[in-house]
Enzyme design. Sequence first.
Site, PDB file in Angstrom:
ATOM      1  N   TYR A   1      38.656  56.195 -69.886  1.00  0.00           N
ATOM      2  CA  TYR A   1      39.016  55.875 -68.606  1.00  0.00           C
ATOM      3  C   TYR A   1      40.619  55.400 -68.798  1.00  0.00           C
ATOM      4  O   TYR A   1      41.628  55.938 -68.277  1.00  0.00           O
ATOM      5  CB  TYR A   1      38.387  54.777 -68.023  1.00  0.00           C
ATOM      6  CG  TYR A   1      38.735  54.377 -66.705  1.00  0.00           C
ATOM      7  CD1 TYR A   1      38.119  55.195 -65.467  1.00  0.00           C
ATOM      8  CD2 TYR A   1      39.451  53.427 -66.231  1.00  0.00           C
ATOM      9  CE1 TYR A   1      38.724  54.753 -64.114  1.00  0.00           C
ATOM     10  CE2 TYR A   1      39.856  52.926 -64.676  1.00  0.00           C
ATOM     11  CZ  TYR A   1      39.484  53.786 -63.808  1.00  0.00           C
ATOM     12  OH  TYR A   1      39.687  53.505 -62.666  1.00  0.00           O
TER      13      TYR A   1
ATOM     14  N   SER B   1      45.503  53.490 -62.262  1.00  0.00           N
ATOM     15  CA  SER B   1      44.870  52.171 -62.272  1.00  0.00           C
ATOM     16  C   SER B   1      45.632  51.111 -63.033  1.00  0.00           C
ATOM     17  O   SER B   1      46.553  51.557 -63.850  1.00  0.00           O
ATOM     18  CB  SER B   1      43.296  52.329 -63.110  1.00  0.00           C
ATOM     19  OG  SER B   1      42.712  51.153 -63.387  1.00  0.00           O
TER      20      SER B   1
HETATM   21  P1  NAD Z   1      34.553  55.599 -55.634  1.00  0.00           P
HETATM   22  O1  NAD Z   1      33.258  56.095 -56.955  1.00  0.00           O
HETATM   23  O2  NAD Z   1      34.069  54.885 -54.470  1.00  0.00           O
HETATM   24  O3  NAD Z   1      34.811  57.114 -55.137  1.00  0.00           O
HETATM   25  C1  NAD Z   1      35.121  58.202 -56.171  1.00  0.00           C
HETATM   26  C2  NAD Z   1      35.078  59.451 -55.401  1.00  0.00           C
HETATM   27  O4  NAD Z   1      35.419  60.794 -56.399  1.00  0.00           O
HETATM   28  C3  NAD Z   1      34.187  59.852 -54.453  1.00  0.00           C
HETATM   29  O5  NAD Z   1      34.370  60.507 -53.406  1.00  0.00           O
HETATM   30  C4  NAD Z   1      33.221  61.061 -55.507  1.00  0.00           C
HETATM   31  O6  NAD Z   1      32.573  61.780 -54.681  1.00  0.00           O
HETATM   32  C5  NAD Z   1      34.355  61.621 -55.912  1.00  0.00           C
HETATM   33  N1  NAD Z   1      34.019  62.450 -57.115  1.00  0.00           N
HETATM   34  C6  NAD Z   1      33.681  61.974 -58.414  1.00  0.00           C
HETATM   35  N2  NAD Z   1      33.348  62.758 -59.235  1.00  0.00           N
HETATM   36  C7  NAD Z   1      33.755  63.986 -58.523  1.00  0.00           C
HETATM   37  C8  NAD Z   1      34.098  65.314 -58.806  1.00  0.00           C
HETATM   38  N3  NAD Z   1      33.733  65.708 -60.154  1.00  0.00           N
HETATM   39  N4  NAD Z   1      34.629  66.141 -58.144  1.00  0.00           N
HETATM   40  C9  NAD Z   1      34.845  65.954 -56.696  1.00  0.00           C
HETATM   41  N5  NAD Z   1      34.974  64.464 -56.553  1.00  0.00           N
HETATM   42  C10 NAD Z   1      34.284  63.526 -57.451  1.00  0.00           C
HETATM   43  O7  NAD Z   1      35.471  55.075 -56.574  1.00  0.00           O
HETATM   44  P2  NAD Z   1      36.960  54.646 -56.065  1.00  0.00           P
HETATM   45  O8  NAD Z   1      36.894  53.052 -56.569  1.00  0.00           O
HETATM   46  O9  NAD Z   1      37.070  54.757 -54.680  1.00  0.00           O
HETATM   47  O10 NAD Z   1      37.725  55.355 -57.072  1.00  0.00           O
HETATM   48  C11 NAD Z   1      38.718  56.104 -56.545  1.00  0.00           C
HETATM   49  C12 NAD Z   1      39.959  56.145 -57.619  1.00  0.00           C
HETATM   50  O11 NAD Z   1      40.690  54.857 -57.742  1.00  0.00           O
HETATM   51  C13 NAD Z   1      39.522  56.639 -58.976  1.00  0.00           C
HETATM   52  O12 NAD Z   1      40.493  57.564 -59.627  1.00  0.00           O
HETATM   53  C14 NAD Z   1      39.408  55.327 -59.974  1.00  0.00           C
HETATM   54  O13 NAD Z   1      39.528  55.424 -60.935  1.00  0.00           O
HETATM   55  C15 NAD Z   1      40.685  54.640 -59.146  1.00  0.00           C
HETATM   56  N6  NAD Z   1      40.548  53.067 -59.362  1.00  0.00           N
HETATM   57  C16 NAD Z   1      39.695  52.291 -58.600  1.00  0.00           C
HETATM   58  C17 NAD Z   1      39.752  50.860 -58.981  1.00  0.00           C
HETATM   59  C18 NAD Z   1      38.525  50.043 -58.438  1.00  0.00           C
HETATM   60  O14 NAD Z   1      38.322  48.927 -58.625  1.00  0.00           O
HETATM   61  N7  NAD Z   1      37.659  50.683 -57.447  1.00  0.00           N
HETATM   62  C19 NAD Z   1      40.631  50.397 -59.684  1.00  0.00           C
HETATM   63  C20 NAD Z   1      41.505  51.197 -60.088  1.00  0.00           C
HETATM   64  C21 NAD Z   1      41.621  52.579 -60.090  1.00  0.00           C
END
Ligand code: NAD
Length: 259
Positions: free
Chosen positions: A154, A141
């Site tokens: 986080y 991130s």
């Molecule tokens: P999201 O909540 O849409 O997706 C998260 C995914 O992880 C889902 O498929 C969920 O079922 C899965 N998950 C959660 N806990 C789990 C577990 N214990 N075991 C297996 N699967 C699990 O979120 P996203 O925004 O798509 O995030 C994806 C990645 O990107 C994350 O690592 C997040 O930290 C990172 N990220 C997101 C953003 C943002 O703005 N959305 C920014 C920076 C980084």
Amino acid sequence: MKGRNAVVTGSTSGIGLAIARSLAAEGCNVMLNGFGEPAQIEMVRREMAETTGCTIGYSGADMGRPEEVRALIAAAQNTLGTVDILINNAGVQHVAPLVAFPEDKWDLLLAVNLSAAFHATKAVMPAMLARGFGRVVNIASALGLVGAPHKPAYVATKHGLIGLTRSVALEVAQGGVTCNVVCPGMVMTPIIEMQVADQARVTGLPPEEVVREVFLENQPIRRPVKAEEIAAAVVFLCSEAAAGITGTVLSVDGGYTAR
Ligand code: NAD
């Protein structure tokens, strides 16, 4: 990339699903993982398999449990064959001031956001090195590079992922395996939608204003990054063309960390 076998953790939603779709569109067989409504997941799995002709599997393994992380890799090896591409994407968030931060949430974020990447990478590495090819991409991130209040776990896990990436990259550099980390800025996915709803409740502001004034304030492009834009960076890092790129932190953050 046609015929490569990929595991994308946390790929039932958001960024992980976009990455899985993009890899499948390039001809990769993909093992999906994550939580959600079984019928909905099966619909997505079948649709991906039908539109791409690739083998698309699914495992509901919990990335917070080391034995289930290992089971996911074993299931991928059974369903697809040797894992060529591992995307450590599963992530969870919890927002609270340090002094009120629940200890079980600290443990959960460490397990899902950081330790799962260690266990999965450890499990795929022997076969990658034996074949002389592998691509590991960790999804950190912008908060892997800078701090933020009320997000101690986080921010710590995302900084940790960058350290893990560099260490693995150096260790396997001569084995045909690359390990890189992508740092997204704000992408509109359920993990953010929940935080927007929380902030809207606390501040009394409409959700659109919370997005504009709180979440996009530090993102110079002043719009959310698209999940597909993250996926495009990941696909490039997994390609043959990126064989010389390892240990790199690639920001796809709309300028968030440029200041
Ligand atoms: P999201 O909540 O849409 O997706 C998260 C995914 O992880 C889902 O498929 C969920 O079922 C899965 N998950 C959660 N806990 C789990 C577990 N214990 N075991 C297996 N699967 C699990 O979120 P996203 O925004 O798509 O995030 C994806 C990645 O990107 C994350 O690592 C997040 O930290 C990172 N990220 C997101 C953003 C943002 O703005 N959305 C920014 C920076 C980084």
